[in-house]
Design an enzyme around this catalytic site. Structure first.
Site: not given
Length: 276
Positions: A183, A190
């Site tokens: 992120c 992620d």
């Protein structure tokens, strides 16, 4: 609009509003990151960001909870993305809100999200009686992950991307489940899978896999990572046709699945992968 990621709700304590609050949506201009890729004027791609919202609930007019899964398709040429935590907070604001029915809910979602993204979005609701019709599936293609390679660099390195320009062009679809980025604001991981379909000089596969794994310590939003992958492959390998599609695992009941292409392939399938 001058919103920046550090001004978003990400990484900050947030009070969960349970009454309808469209002002919770936090748009961020796409162009801020596209400038880094020297993308100005006509974009070298078109595409969609496909969002799936699994934690959507509201009250009917008698106060009984209702649930559905929403799929939101956002055009890649919309001026803005919407920061995902703000999207989650917005959806949660329906939890104790009475709505006349699914059509009324769709109208609210369509208006609010189109305003936030800066372009019309397409939304469908899957209600519980149709949950059983939803399908799962993995990205199709030849797996790059079979390659036994050594890695010592975990930042995107476009120079790793090469193609054999001295031989006849090929058409290939390559996939990897090893995509990971972080992120942009919080640094949280992620996880995703990526599919690359192209026509052109054959791309050297070990270099491509090293390049993709190079996102492992890279901080960008999903949409920005996919555009970076698309642009780097286009510039370094010069395919005549290129499509990049990523399926990211969900966070906060939302998954985001960006797709970028420079030729007509039809809308990609919105099939939930095993990790999603």
């Amino acid at each position: 609009m001058n919103n920046t990621p550090d001004q978003s709700p990400l990484g900050k304590s947030s009070a969960y509003q349970t009454q309808y609050a469209p002002d919770l949506l936090f748009p961020i201009p796409r162009q801020q990151k596209r400038d880094e890729l020297q993308l100005t004027g006509t974009l070298p791609f078109f595409g969609l960001d496909i969002w799936n919202a699994y934690e959507l609930s509201w009250l009917n007019m008698r106060g009984k909870p209702q649930v559905a899964i929403a799929t939101i398709s956002v055009p890649a040429d919309s001026p803005n993305i919407v920061e995902s935590k703000s999207f989650k907070l917005y959806l949660n604001s329906f939890n104790q809100t009475r709505v006349a029915g699914p059509d009324a809910l769709l109208a609210l979602l369509r208006d609010d999200l189109s305003n936030a993204f800066g372009a019309p979005v397409h939304i469908t609701l899957t209600e519980p009686e149709h949950f059983g019709k939803l399908k799962m599936g993995e990205l199709e293609g030849y797996s790059l992950d079979r390659l036994d390679i050594e890695i010592d660099d975990y930042s995107p390195a476009p120079h790793l991307l090469t193609a054999n320009v001295n031989e006849a062009p090929v058409e290939e679809t390559l996939v990897s489940n090893l995509l990971k980025s972080n992120c942009l604001v919080t640094g949280q991981p992620d996880w995703g899978s990526v599919q690359i379909h192209y026509v052109g000089p054959q791309i050297e596969q070990e270099g491509l896999l090293r390049y993709l794994i190079g996102f492992r310590e890279h901080n960008e939003f999903h949409e920005q990572c996919v555009e970076r992958i698309f642009v780097d492959i286009l510039r370094q390998c010069k395919p005549t046709k290129l499509a990049v599609y990523a399926r990211y695992t969900r966070r906060g009941g939302l998954d985001i699945n960006p797709w970028r292409a420079n030729f007509s392939t039809g809308r990609p399938p919105n099939l939930r992968g095993a990790r999603q």
